[in-house]
Design an enzyme around this catalytic site. Structure first.
Site, short mmCIF file in Angstrom:
data_model
loop_
_atom_site.label_atom_id
_atom_site.label_comp_id
_atom_site.label_asym_id
_atom_site.label_seq_id
_atom_site.Cartn_x
_atom_site.Cartn_y
_atom_site.Cartn_z
CG HIS A 120 84.14 -94.61 -11.57
ND1 HIS A 120 83.30 -95.16 -12.12
CD2 HIS A 120 84.56 -95.23 -13.69
CE1 HIS A 120 82.95 -96.46 -13.59
NE2 HIS A 120 84.27 -95.43 -13.68
N GLY A 199 78.67 -106.38 -6.95
CA GLY A 199 77.65 -104.83 -6.62
C GLY A 199 77.63 -104.57 -7.78
C1 BJW Z 1 73.60 -105.92 -5.18
C2 BJW Z 1 73.63 -104.99 -4.09
C3 BJW Z 1 74.12 -106.04 -2.51
C4 BJW Z 1 72.66 -103.67 -5.13
N1 BJW Z 1 74.55 -106.54 -2.40
N2 BJW Z 1 74.82 -106.29 -4.96
C5 BJW Z 1 81.93 -99.16 -24.79
C6 BJW Z 1 80.95 -99.18 -25.38
C7 BJW Z 1 79.83 -98.53 -24.64
C8 BJW Z 1 79.77 -97.07 -23.91
C9 BJW Z 1 80.59 -97.22 -23.70
C10 BJW Z 1 82.15 -98.06 -23.98
N3 BJW Z 1 83.12 -96.70 -23.84
C11 BJW Z 1 83.20 -96.22 -23.27
C12 BJW Z 1 81.40 -95.30 -23.22
C13 BJW Z 1 80.57 -94.38 -22.85
C14 BJW Z 1 80.91 -94.52 -21.43
C15 BJW Z 1 79.36 -95.85 -20.66
O1 BJW Z 1 80.01 -96.70 -20.15
N4 BJW Z 1 78.30 -95.49 -21.65
C16 BJW Z 1 77.88 -96.55 -20.80
C17 BJW Z 1 76.72 -96.79 -19.54
C18 BJW Z 1 76.56 -97.06 -22.34
N5 BJW Z 1 81.80 -94.46 -19.89
C19 BJW Z 1 82.29 -93.78 -20.13
O2 BJW Z 1 81.89 -91.95 -20.71
C20 BJW Z 1 84.03 -93.89 -19.15
N6 BJW Z 1 84.32 -92.93 -19.85
C21 BJW Z 1 85.49 -93.31 -20.84
O3 BJW Z 1 85.11 -94.83 -21.07
O4 BJW Z 1 85.66 -92.37 -21.29
C22 BJW Z 1 86.87 -92.25 -23.07
C23 BJW Z 1 85.10 -92.39 -24.12
C24 BJW Z 1 84.40 -91.90 -23.75
C25 BJW Z 1 82.68 -91.35 -24.65
C26 BJW Z 1 83.38 -92.81 -25.21
C27 BJW Z 1 83.74 -93.10 -25.74
C28 BJW Z 1 85.60 -93.72 -24.67
C29 BJW Z 1 83.38 -92.89 -17.78
C30 BJW Z 1 82.57 -93.65 -16.61
C31 BJW Z 1 82.18 -92.62 -16.11
C32 BJW Z 1 81.31 -92.99 -14.55
N7 BJW Z 1 80.60 -92.70 -13.79
C33 BJW Z 1 79.76 -92.52 -13.10
C34 BJW Z 1 79.55 -91.75 -12.07
C35 BJW Z 1 81.04 -91.20 -10.99
C36 BJW Z 1 80.33 -90.21 -10.23
C37 BJW Z 1 78.81 -90.37 -9.33
O5 BJW Z 1 79.01 -90.89 -8.57
O6 BJW Z 1 78.50 -89.88 -9.33
O7 BJW Z 1 80.30 -93.61 -12.12
S1 BJW Z 1 78.72 -93.33 -13.57
C38 BJW Z 1 77.92 -94.54 -12.32
O8 BJW Z 1 77.69 -96.01 -12.89
C39 BJW Z 1 79.66 -94.55 -11.52
C40 BJW Z 1 79.59 -95.62 -10.95
O9 BJW Z 1 80.97 -96.03 -10.58
C41 BJW Z 1 79.49 -96.58 -12.38
C42 BJW Z 1 78.98 -97.94 -12.16
O10 BJW Z 1 77.64 -98.23 -11.48
P1 BJW Z 1 77.77 -99.54 -10.30
O11 BJW Z 1 78.20 -99.45 -9.78
O12 BJW Z 1 77.03 -100.94 -11.59
O13 BJW Z 1 76.01 -99.16 -10.09
P2 BJW Z 1 74.24 -99.50 -9.90
O14 BJW Z 1 73.88 -98.63 -9.36
O15 BJW Z 1 74.48 -98.82 -12.49
O16 BJW Z 1 74.16 -100.81 -10.46
C43 BJW Z 1 74.49 -101.37 -8.62
C44 BJW Z 1 74.14 -103.00 -8.51
O17 BJW Z 1 74.71 -103.04 -7.66
C45 BJW Z 1 73.17 -103.64 -8.92
O18 BJW Z 1 73.24 -104.89 -10.38
C46 BJW Z 1 72.40 -104.27 -8.36
O19 BJW Z 1 71.47 -105.60 -8.70
C47 BJW Z 1 73.77 -104.13 -7.49
N8 BJW Z 1 73.06 -104.74 -5.97
N9 BJW Z 1 72.54 -104.22 -3.77
C48 BJW Z 1 75.51 -107.27 -3.97
N10 BJW Z 1 73.91 -105.56 -1.34
#
Ligand code: BJW
Length: 260
Positions: A120, A199
């Site tokens: 990302h 995480g």
């Molecule tokens: C701990 C802890 C500790 C806490 N120890 N654990 C298929 C199905 C449905 C939708 C889609 C699909 N394919 C694509 C999509 C659309 C979309 C998507 O996925 N949407 C869903 C949300 C519904 N994806 C996209 O748009 C992607 N692009 C793409 O696929 O292009 C082609 C396309 C487009 C459109 C349609 C179809 C195809 C791009 C995704 C880009 C994500 N970008 C972000 C922002 C980055 C910049 C920024 O930081 O501002 O990336 S969003 C955000 O989420 C960020 C993160 O990397 C990402 C994941 O978050 P993460 O790491 O899971 O964090 P949290 O906060 O959600 O969770 C933290 C976890 O840690 C929790 O579980 C806690 O319990 C745990 N935790 N402390 C262990 N100490």
């Protein structure tokens, strides 16, 4: 003392091809708020999923720029935690090791991990919207840009005279992931013997599909998280807890207590 299943320890001692997929929880113990936890201070009223979009930047470039500036300052002030360091150690014990991260904070690289694929992007870089000229804000180049950056938010591109806005070099919703990182991540996930998913909420695709790809190709999937996620029921092992505690204990139990 952390106890792990004996068969998991045995598998890890044997494993030759390992993929680690990390998310925001891996950096939580470094003081970086996870993506989906409540924002604090000035940003409490905003939903991060609404700000991390090209549409939000088009509509209100200053708001989105300021949010990333606030987050970048936190990242640059943070230090890798015990979980990051345990992954550096793990890399040394395993023949083929790939670290795939959704994090944009660069803390794995700062901890010393070598084989890191950023899915990302990276918040410490900015790029111009049109021609994708990159600037690394964590290095000296910043001095050259500091004046302009502080005067205009967001600044406009100085380098190629395209006059477009600079924006963070991160992947927003609806945007494509960096081709090389994604293709390599999918390839290594389909070839590995084991995948550790650490995480992450496992809701953002295509990253969330990597553990499933690994599993469909016969790999053992291990999830480390203090909460359950959509992956938990599918994973072979769920290690519940903080990654900064579980990872060092796992490295110790597998490679540093019992020997190889
Ligand atoms: C701990 C802890 C500790 C806490 N120890 N654990 C298929 C199905 C449905 C939708 C889609 C699909 N394919 C694509 C999509 C659309 C979309 C998507 O996925 N949407 C869903 C949300 C519904 N994806 C996209 O748009 C992607 N692009 C793409 O696929 O292009 C082609 C396309 C487009 C459109 C349609 C179809 C195809 C791009 C995704 C880009 C994500 N970008 C972000 C922002 C980055 C910049 C920024 O930081 O501002 O990336 S969003 C955000 O989420 C960020 C993160 O990397 C990402 C994941 O978050 P993460 O790491 O899971 O964090 P949290 O906060 O959600 O969770 C933290 C976890 O840690 C929790 O579980 C806690 O319990 C745990 N935790 N402390 C262990 N100490």
């Amino acid at each position: 003392m952390q106890l792990f299943p004996d068969d998991l320890i045995a598998k890890l001692k044997q494993v030759k091809q390992l993929v680690v997929l990390t998310g925001a929880g891996t950096s939580a113990e470094s003081g970086i708020p996870t993506f989906r936890e409540a924002q604090t201070g000035l940003w409490a009223q905003y939903d991060p999923a609404q700000l991390a979009t090209p549409e939000a930047f088009k509509q209100n470039p200053k708001l989105v720029w300021d949010w990333y500036t606030w987050r970048r300052e936190k990242v640059l002030a943070a230090q890798p935690n015990a979980g990051h360091l345990a992954l550096v150690a793990m890399e040394k014990y395993i023949k083929t090791f790939h670290l795939v991260t959704q994090n944009v904070d660069g803390l794995h690289q700062r901890a010393g991990s070598e084989n890191v694929l950023e899915l990302h992007g990276n918040i410490t870089r900015i790029k111009c919207e049109k021609r994708q000229r990159f600037i690394d804000l964590s290095h000296a180049q910043l001095t050259e840009y500091a004046l302009q950056l502080s005067e205009n938010t967001p600044p406009r591109c100085l380098d190629c005279n395209c006059n477009s806005f600079y924006r963070p070099d991160v992947v927003w919703f609806g945007e494509s992931l960096p081709y090389h990182a994604l293709v390599t991540a999918e390839q290594v996930a389909s070839q590995c013997e084991m995948l550790l998913c650490i995480g992450t909420s496992s809701v953002v695709y295509p990253a969330a599909a990597l553990p499933l790809t690994a599993q469909q190709n016969g790999a053992t999937v291990v999830e480390i998280n203090y909460e359950s996620t959509p992956l938990t029921k599918k994973a072979h092992y769920f290690l519940k807890g903080m990654s900064g505690e579980i990872l060092p204990a796992l490295v110790k139990a597998v490679w540093e207590d019992g020997g190889l």
